[in-house]
Design an enzyme around this catalytic site. Sequence first.
Site, PDB file in Angstrom:
ATOM      1  N   MET A  18     -13.989   4.614  19.896  1.00  0.00           N
ATOM      2  CA  MET A  18     -13.967   3.319  20.581  1.00  0.00           C
ATOM      3  C   MET A  18     -15.046   2.458  19.905  1.00  0.00           C
ATOM      4  O   MET A  18     -16.232   2.591  20.194  1.00  0.00           O
ATOM      5  CB  MET A  18     -14.276   3.510  22.065  1.00  0.00           C
ATOM      6  N   ASN A  70       5.135  -2.219   2.495  1.00  0.00           N
ATOM      7  CA  ASN A  70       5.648  -3.542   2.843  1.00  0.00           C
ATOM      8  C   ASN A  70       4.711  -4.653   2.373  1.00  0.00           C
ATOM      9  O   ASN A  70       3.565  -4.424   2.016  1.00  0.00           O
ATOM     10  CB  ASN A  70       5.829  -3.651   4.359  1.00  0.00           C
ATOM     11  N   HIS A 106      -5.066   0.984  24.242  1.00  0.00           N
ATOM     12  CA  HIS A 106      -5.097   1.655  25.543  1.00  0.00           C
ATOM     13  C   HIS A 106      -3.790   1.540  26.314  1.00  0.00           C
ATOM     14  O   HIS A 106      -3.612   2.212  27.322  1.00  0.00           O
ATOM     15  CB  HIS A 106      -6.238   1.088  26.387  1.00  0.00           C
ATOM     16  N   ASP A 162       9.009  -5.438   6.900  1.00  0.00           N
ATOM     17  CA  ASP A 162       8.183  -4.231   6.967  1.00  0.00           C
ATOM     18  C   ASP A 162       8.972  -3.005   6.509  1.00  0.00           C
ATOM     19  O   ASP A 162       8.776  -1.902   6.998  1.00  0.00           O
ATOM     20  CB  ASP A 162       7.640  -4.031   8.399  1.00  0.00           C
ATOM     21  N   THR A 197       0.812  -1.218   0.000  1.00  0.00           N
ATOM     22  CA  THR A 197       0.000   0.000   0.000  1.00  0.00           C
ATOM     23  C   THR A 197       0.852   1.278   0.000  1.00  0.00           C
ATOM     24  O   THR A 197       1.786   1.413   0.776  1.00  0.00           O
ATOM     25  CB  THR A 197      -0.944   0.026   1.210  1.00  0.00           C
TER      26      THR A 197
HETATM   27 CA    CA Z   1       4.154  -1.359   7.625  1.00  0.00          CA
END
Ligand code: CA
Length: 715
Positions: free
Chosen positions: A678, A281, A641, A326, A261
């Site tokens: 959330m 990646n 969180h 990555d 992407t």
């Molecule tokens: Ca990535």
Amino acid sequence: MRKMNRLLRRVASSVIAMVSGLAAASAIAGAADTASDASDWPLYGRTYQEARFTPLKQIDVANAGRLGLAWEFNDFVVRGRTHRGNEASPIVADGVMYFSGPWSVVYALDARVGTLLWKYDPQVDGNWARRACCDVVNRGVALWKGHVYVATLDGYLVCIDAKSGKLVWKVDTFIDRKTMNYASTGAPRVAGENIVIGNSGAELAARGYVSAYDSASGKLTWRFFIVPGDPAKGPDESPDVTVARKTWSKESRWDLGGGGTAWDSMVYDPALKLLYVGTGNGMPHPVWTRSPGGGDNLFLSSIVALDATSGRMRWYYQTTPGDSWDFTATQNMILADIEVDGHTRHVLMQAPKNGFFYVLDRTNGKLLSANAYTHVTWARNVDLTTGRPLLTSQADYSREKKEIWPSQAGGHNWMPMSYSETSHLVFIPTLNAGMNFGMLPGKDVHFRVGANNEGDDVGWARPAGDGGIPWAPPNPGESGPPFQSVLEAWDPRRGKVVWQTPPQPFWAGGVLSTASGLVFQGAADGVFSAYDASKGTRVAQLETGTGIIAAPISYQMDGTQYVAVLAGFGGAMNQIGYPPGSAALKYQNRERVLVFKLDGGAVSLPPNRQSELQPLPAPISTDPKVLQHGISLIARCAGCHGFRGIPNGYPDLWNLSPSTHAAFQSIVLDGALSYAGMPSFKDALTPDDVKAIQAFIISDEINIRKAGKGKSDAQ
Ligand code: CA
């Protein structure tokens, strides 16, 4: 406790794995066309070359110490949501400043005084917070012929009237809203009469592509697929896809999209009419999982040059063949004309995640040089004849865990570097960090919407304390290169570092350079600095109290030069946790636009971060089975969180108010706070699961308080 530490490291690892994006129409068009008017900043990187360099000279090394605040804007649309990261570079033309904030909201301000002219809120649903790997950020808008363009988090390219702020048109840029996990955070670019945009999602299953839309009508002009699709679903969309398919094995995991992407950098050369796209990646990360049997897996981690009119590929250069680390090549690209071996070459420069600084001939994609700009262990060097990296034995983590540098965060991430058109140096916000890469035994890749890459097991190479957090200094007695974030001046002609600042809090902001020999950069500690570009000494520092990750820009009005930057800490760090030294640990993290000039005023500091201790809730269950079940699920929550003791940009589950505890089930399952980001987890958790999570949190909070460790750091 040990189990907890392991759990915490897993949480940190899984999050880390995700780190891995006018007024008068004629006047604006003119400004953007020539980009010769030094007083504006009409395009994303000021000019098509995206050097992030200003010819303005009023502020210089001698007087930078007199910088002060000209004005501030902080009226961001929040609506009860938590405060998020600001990553955009503003556009300034004809006295108006345009920028995007969190949730893809677009603002237009009077660039002289900061008054709001209009804002456009695309009303992105809070559930999209789960689709974005690294916060609900947006890196900027495009301005073209009286229109402002923004790519919203939920995948629409929106055209707004620059004068009124009213919607002109809106198109859906996503080709799949069910099985793939697209989100958009990048700035659209102007390429001829097209507006081009990619998207993110390669951490969560996505097939990468770039789309071009007619700037006036919003009609799709062309679409370039970065990786091949599932052959069972139809023929290749273009001969370029067929070229790419030859480098993938037949049994590739087409169901997971392949990745690639293009979530951030695209640069257009108006003379060559080429659009350069930096691709992401692979998905899943390890090539042996993604494309068993291997292969380069084009066009992952590549710089692809497209004919901007047809969208067909002219050339490509793959920085990381068969990417398993990555190592995106989505980092910002800069076009320049520089001297190489006595000849002026039209080059494209990039410092992608993989640690090498590349100089390519942008007319044909020929590699001119590739040198390590940070500590690199996965490859020895890049062979200039073949253009391929020479892998070391450290690179392959298929059988055993390996320490690999750079980490998945890269030697350089999305924070834009800058190129000085006068000194010919590049200023890179550099990360020095390694990571342990390995495979989770017996685990295939599992993917679902909102889930993370569970196939590979990663963690910072030098875990500090319990959390495995990268920004801590090396543990006592440890050798090896230090973990640090620095600003470095890089000579692209010699492939060498010229100077480096002392370490900054882990990860610093984007960069601006000026013709007067200054380099501007903000940092996580909220300090906005000016450096002498020739030697790296700091000549000005302004305490803002707000972490800065975005890149500054500069413009001039009525004879006054301004330097503007968006402040507000977040991005990937919103989830991972605030590094030590972060302004967000001391002050409330607030979205702001800060604009400086000579002899300006003082910058006001945000209110202190309040740690209000909530009353201790009553236990829900003390049944060890229930608590154990809660522990087994807590990573799903901690991904955003955080886990006790690591403050980040989300509410602290260990210090919730009684009313939040009372509404726990409806928040987690029914999405009672989905407007705030959330989302409902109904698709992933049962009421018993949620009860177990809450029981564990409460029990743990009680134990911590009993042990006298005080409260966790409340939001
Ligand atoms: Ca990535």
